[in-house]
Scaffold this active site. Sequence first.
Site, PDB file in Angstrom:
ATOM      1  N   LYS A  50     -31.579 -33.407  13.290  1.00 35.06           N
ATOM      2  CA  LYS A  50     -31.674 -33.240  14.919  1.00 35.06           C
ATOM      3  C   LYS A  50     -32.993 -32.426  15.062  1.00 35.06           C
ATOM      4  CE  LYS A  50     -26.810 -34.069  15.290  1.00 35.06           C
ATOM      5  NZ  LYS A  50     -25.647 -33.402  15.214  1.00 35.06           N
ATOM      6  N   GLN A  94     -21.797 -28.176  15.884  1.00 35.42           N
ATOM      7  CA  GLN A  94     -21.678 -29.102  14.556  1.00 35.42           C
ATOM      8  C   GLN A  94     -20.524 -29.388  13.896  1.00 35.42           C
ATOM      9  OE1 GLN A  94     -24.547 -31.123  13.820  1.00 35.42           O
ATOM     10  NE2 GLN A  94     -23.004 -32.134  12.493  1.00 35.42           N
ATOM     11  N   ASP A 117     -23.352 -33.615  23.675  1.00 35.97           N
ATOM     12  CA  ASP A 117     -22.425 -34.426  22.915  1.00 35.97           C
ATOM     13  C   ASP A 117     -21.522 -35.262  23.755  1.00 35.97           C
ATOM     14  OD1 ASP A 117     -23.270 -34.381  20.282  1.00 35.97           O
ATOM     15  OD2 ASP A 117     -21.986 -32.683  19.981  1.00 35.97           O
TER      16      ASP A 117
END
Length: 292
Positions: A50, A94, A117
């Site tokens: 990322k 995460q 997300d």
Amino acid sequence: MSAQLLDGKAASAAIRREVLSRAQCLSPAPSLCAVLVGDDPASALYVRNKERACAESGIRSVFRRLPSSTTQAELLELVRELNADPDVDGILVQSPLPRGLNETELVNAISPWKDVDCFHPENVGLLVAGTPRFLPCTPAGVQRLLVLNSIETAGKHVVVVGRSNIVGKPMANIMLQKASGANATVTVCHTGTRDMGYYTRQADILIVAAGRPNVITGDMVKAGAVVVDVGMNEVEDASAPRGKRFVGDVDFGAASEVASWITPVPGGVGPMTVAILMENTLRAAELRDMRR
Ligand code: NAP
């Protein structure tokens, strides 16, 4: 092999280039903060990917690495701090988190305007209602891969294997919307489904997110179907550099003999997920400017 490959690497590079050109018009540049707790090697790898994607997309990455001893209260405090920080546009936590930490509580604490997300209940609700603020990264990446390869979805039978909140459910929701790149008839299979092959053999587009290697064998795929394999399973392989390699959920060799299109693993859905995360971060920054 007769199926053509759905190349997620090429498609994601094109999306990142587009994000870069739009990000360069914004001041300050869009920024993403990923919170990584503990030392899970797979999570560290995802965060590095990322970070690299951010650099290529003109997005500032502000990564926060915390020890596995971090408490829920400390994490909630960090999320509140990031919510209030005008220099942070997107926040992600995460997963998986170390045992004892409550991921749902943390996700629900993230500002829905920074929830890149698309896991926050407000954003899930907007998606279901057909008025999304952000799109969930993996399912939206699958949809984009189909659209970019001119694969028609309208009127097609899409069968989704898996009903997780991250992949299966939002995938089904996206494909049933009355919208371009969707408007499909959708069936969702899971461990409660009896005779899964009965459904998968009817799929014009088969999207598999079960997290089990070979859950789909060649005889479960209709001739000419489009097969999208979301699965990422690490399996032992003495001939691989680390003694391990990633495989999907579909028996690739057998399915590619009957399908018209198929995603490779890796190099299919994975890069698309990261590219949509970049798009969502850009969108969060554009929304930040509009809300001023
Ligand atoms: P998950 O939370 O474990 O959900 C798996 C789903 O598949 C569940 O709904 C489960 O059914 C269903 N399932 C499992 N085995 C099955 C079987 N034998 N037959 C029918 N259904 C079955 O997993 P996830 O988070 O959705 O992820 C799925 C896979 O995609 C994993 O390999 C993950 O690593 C991968 N993934 C990849 C990306 C990417 O960017 N490439 C992103 C996210 C996830 P029940 O609900 O009945 O238990």
